[in-house]
Design a protein around this motif. Structure first.
Motif, PDB file in Angstrom:
ATOM      1  N   GLU A  89       0.859  -1.182   0.000  1.00  0.00           N
ATOM      2  CA  GLU A  89       0.000   0.000   0.000  1.00  0.00           C
ATOM      3  C   GLU A  89       0.895   1.231   0.000  1.00  0.00           C
ATOM      4  OE1 GLU A  89      -2.278  -0.682   3.534  1.00  0.00           O
ATOM      5  OE2 GLU A  89      -0.617  -0.208   4.872  1.00  0.00           O
ATOM      6  N   ILE A  90       0.311   2.351  -0.413  1.00  0.00           N
ATOM      7  CA  ILE A  90       1.074   3.601  -0.415  1.00  0.00           C
ATOM      8  C   ILE A  90       0.479   4.504   0.653  1.00  0.00           C
ATOM      9  CG2 ILE A  90       1.710   5.635  -1.774  1.00  0.00           C
ATOM     10  CD1 ILE A  90       1.383   3.882  -4.297  1.00  0.00           C
ATOM     11  N   ILE A  91       1.350   4.974   1.561  1.00  0.00           N
ATOM     12  CA  ILE A  91       0.897   5.938   2.576  1.00  0.00           C
ATOM     13  C   ILE A  91       1.174   7.329   2.004  1.00  0.00           C
ATOM     14  CG2 ILE A  91       1.100   6.676   4.995  1.00  0.00           C
ATOM     15  CD1 ILE A  91       0.317   3.695   4.704  1.00  0.00           C
ATOM     16  N   PRO A  92       0.088   8.095   1.727  1.00  0.00           N
ATOM     17  CA  PRO A  92       0.282   9.350   0.988  1.00  0.00           C
ATOM     18  C   PRO A  92       0.980  10.435   1.804  1.00  0.00           C
ATOM     19  CG  PRO A  92      -2.001   9.146   1.680  1.00  0.00           C
ATOM     20  CD  PRO A  92      -1.326   7.866   2.086  1.00  0.00           C
ATOM     21  N   LYS A  93       1.891  11.164   1.110  1.00  0.00           N
ATOM     22  CA  LYS A  93       2.555  12.311   1.729  1.00  0.00           C
ATOM     23  C   LYS A  93       2.128  13.612   1.064  1.00  0.00           C
ATOM     24  CE  LYS A  93       6.658   9.911   3.374  1.00  0.00           C
ATOM     25  NZ  LYS A  93       8.112   9.708   3.209  1.00  0.00           N
ATOM     26  N   GLU A  94       1.699  13.494  -0.176  1.00  0.00           N
ATOM     27  CA  GLU A  94       1.239  14.648  -0.939  1.00  0.00           C
ATOM     28  C   GLU A  94       0.312  14.119  -2.029  1.00  0.00           C
ATOM     29  OE1 GLU A  94       3.516  18.376  -3.004  1.00  0.00           O
ATOM     30  OE2 GLU A  94       4.767  16.921  -1.966  1.00  0.00           O
ATOM     31  N   VAL A  95      -0.817  14.786  -2.264  1.00  0.00           N
ATOM     32  CA  VAL A  95      -1.712  14.315  -3.319  1.00  0.00           C
ATOM     33  C   VAL A  95      -2.156  15.490  -4.180  1.00  0.00           C
ATOM     34  CG1 VAL A  95      -2.560  12.436  -1.843  1.00  0.00           C
ATOM     35  CG2 VAL A  95      -3.936  14.506  -2.095  1.00  0.00           C
ATOM     36  N   LYS A  96      -2.511  15.200  -5.423  1.00  0.00           N
ATOM     37  CA  LYS A  96      -2.903  16.270  -6.339  1.00  0.00           C
ATOM     38  C   LYS A  96      -3.934  15.751  -7.340  1.00  0.00           C
ATOM     39  CE  LYS A  96      -0.591  19.569  -9.372  1.00  0.00           C
ATOM     40  NZ  LYS A  96       0.727  20.131  -9.690  1.00  0.00           N
ATOM     41  N   VAL A  97      -5.004  16.521  -7.525  1.00  0.00           N
ATOM     42  CA  VAL A  97      -5.979  16.169  -8.557  1.00  0.00           C
ATOM     43  C   VAL A  97      -5.510  16.831  -9.854  1.00  0.00           C
ATOM     44  CG1 VAL A  97      -8.372  16.410  -9.329  1.00  0.00           C
ATOM     45  CG2 VAL A  97      -7.880  15.987  -6.910  1.00  0.00           C
TER      46      VAL A  97
END
Ligand code: ATP
Ligand code: AMO
Length: 432
Positions: A89-97
């Motif tokens: 799984e990926i633990i998010p540090k930064e996300v962008k639409v």
């Protein structure tokens, strides 16, 4: 933002790395304290896991803004997770639409709601996001790759011939007329006349993969009005030579698809058997007997009706050649059998009850060709530039055309040819 990895590359081997993935939001599950977002790209899916204890509230908020099928980018840490797809799984540090998808969607690519073929084709770009649909086009791509390799490895030159043409080549199917300034013109039904002229040009062996246009009136599961044909033509060769080439080429395709598209075949639940040795051969005369023995009426000299194709397919099964066709139902360019002119050197390649290919030894003698054009009620004057090629050194030659979309049906197990074409053209469909 730069993509560092595809979804399928997110495996336990890279656990501990910081990566950036980009793709579509396949699924969102929000349990308040923890959110799961499945991201999909061309290679597969990967899970983003956001526990509110570990992930910044700002990121949780941003994830809550996600909508299904939007395009997003996620930077985060890869972590082993037994239950997730690929075991990570990926633990998010930064996300962008990157681009938000409107709601509601015209169809559901996760297939929780099933859509009919028309709804699917109307929103084909969404439909192809489904892995059981893109799998078909990945297999079709492998098919073309192998076929091109095969031709190049065996001394064939790749050619492109006009699709705006002045005359018909294939009897039994209608032409699409078009406006061409002050002249009458049509969309090409087959590169037939051009690939033959390339034999007079001394190119020895040529192939073309290109569109053919046929104004088929009937609406069936195996006819389209625009199809892709794989055409081959070889000099100093006869029907047996080119049947061997076709046989070898298809064995290569079956092997390569099995080897390189195992995942796609698994997604489709389709198994491909590679026939050993040469495809069986049945003559037209034998076919008539087989068909009649199954109580399907067929007279000598008739083309196979749909019922006849089914009766023959049931008996033969798999790939087989149908040879020694009556001359009268084959086009003018097909060579008659010497001394038994009612028979021809034409063959079809069948798979069960589906015609995949037609081919033949061609007539290379000018006088015989003119005679055969006239016998079919056509005017040789309309074939002037083609006939000219037979007056100044035309070698004996043979060739065939394979319907690429029909071959894709065999490779993928699709029952409707529309499944095997990105944007099919049929009696009722001209968009998208
Ligand atoms: P060809 O390239 O020789 O025209 P095809 O592949 O288009 O062959 P098949 O699909 O093998 O032809 O169909 C066999 C015959 O049945 C053809 O003569 C075709 O025109 C006819 N046929 C196909 N579908 C129908 C239909 N729905 N109703 C009536 N006739 C049909
Ligand atoms: P034929 O007319 O049999 O032969 O066409 C060759 C192959 O092309 C495919 N095909 C089609 N596929 C989908 N929709 C259609 N409407 C359609 N029409 C044809 C079939 C068919 O077997 N000039 C000859 C070939 C040759 O002799 O070299 C020809 O065009 O799979």
């Amino acid at each position: 933002w730069r993509r560092t990895n595809y979804a399928s590359e997110c495996t336990p081997e890279i656990a501990g790395s910081d990566i950036t993935i980009m793709g579509w939001v396949h699924e969102i599950r929000d349990f308040g304290g923890i959110m799961f977002v499945i991201i999909r790209d061309v290679t597969g899916r990967v899970q983003v896991t956001a526990p509110s204890k570990k992930v910044d509230e700002k990121i949780m908020e941003e994830l809550r803004e996600f909508r299904k099928e939007s395009v997003v980018a996620i930077k985060g840490l890869v972590q082993e997770a037994g239950k997730a797809p690929n075991g990570v799984e990926i633990i998010p540090k930064e996300v962008k639409v990157l681009n938000l998808a409107n709601q509601p969607l015209p169809m559901d690519p996760t297939e929780k709601v099933k859509a009919g073929i028309d709804t699917r084709l109307d929103s084909r770009f969404l439909d192809i996001r489904k892995e059981n649909v893109s799998a078909i086009f990945k297999i079709k791509g492998q098919m073309f790759h192998t076929i091109r390799d095969y031709f190049y490895d065996n001394g064939f030159y790749e050619i492109n011939t006009p699709k705006l043409v002045a005359s018909a080549t294939e009897g039994g199917t209608e032409l699409f007329p078009i406006t061409y300034f002050e002249k009458e013109a049509f969309l090409g039904q087959s590169p037939q006349l051009y690939k033959q002229m390339m034999m007079a040009a001394g190119m020895d062996k040529v192939f073309e993969i290109g569109q053919i246009f046929r104004a088929e009136e009937h609406d069936t599961l195996r006819h389209l009005n625009e199809a892709v044909s794989i055409d081959a033509e070889a000099s100093f060769a006869d029907d047996e030579d080119v049947m061997k080439i076709l046989n070898d080429m298809l064995i290569n395709v079956l092997k390569d698809v099995n080897e390189n598209c195992a995942d796609e075949l698994a997604v489709l639940g389709h198994e491909l058997e590679v026939p050993k040795g040469d495809f069986p051969v049945v003559t037209y005369d034998e076919a008539v007997d087989i068909v009649n023995s199954k109580d399907v009426p067929m007279e000598w000299g008739e083309d196979l009706s749909r019922e006849a194709e089914k009766a023959l397919g049931d008996t033969m099964g798999g790939f087989y050649f149908l040879t020694r066709w009556p001359s009268e139902i084959k086009p003018f360019y097909v060579m008659p059998v010497e001394g038994e002119e009612q028979y021809s050197h034409a063959f079809d390649l069948m798979y069960n009850n589906l015609e995949l290919s037609s081919g033949a030894t061609r007539v290379h003698q000018y006088d015989l060709l003119v005679k055969q054009i006239e016998e079919r009620g056509l005017n040789p004057a309309g074939f002037g530039s083609y006939l000219k090629a037979f007056e100044y050194g035309m070698p004996p030659h043979a060739g065939w055309g394979v319907g690429a979309d029909r071959l894709t049906m065999v490779l993928t197990g699709a029952e409707n040819i529309r499944e095997c074409v990105l944007f099919p053209r049929d009696r009722h469909r001209l968009t998208p």
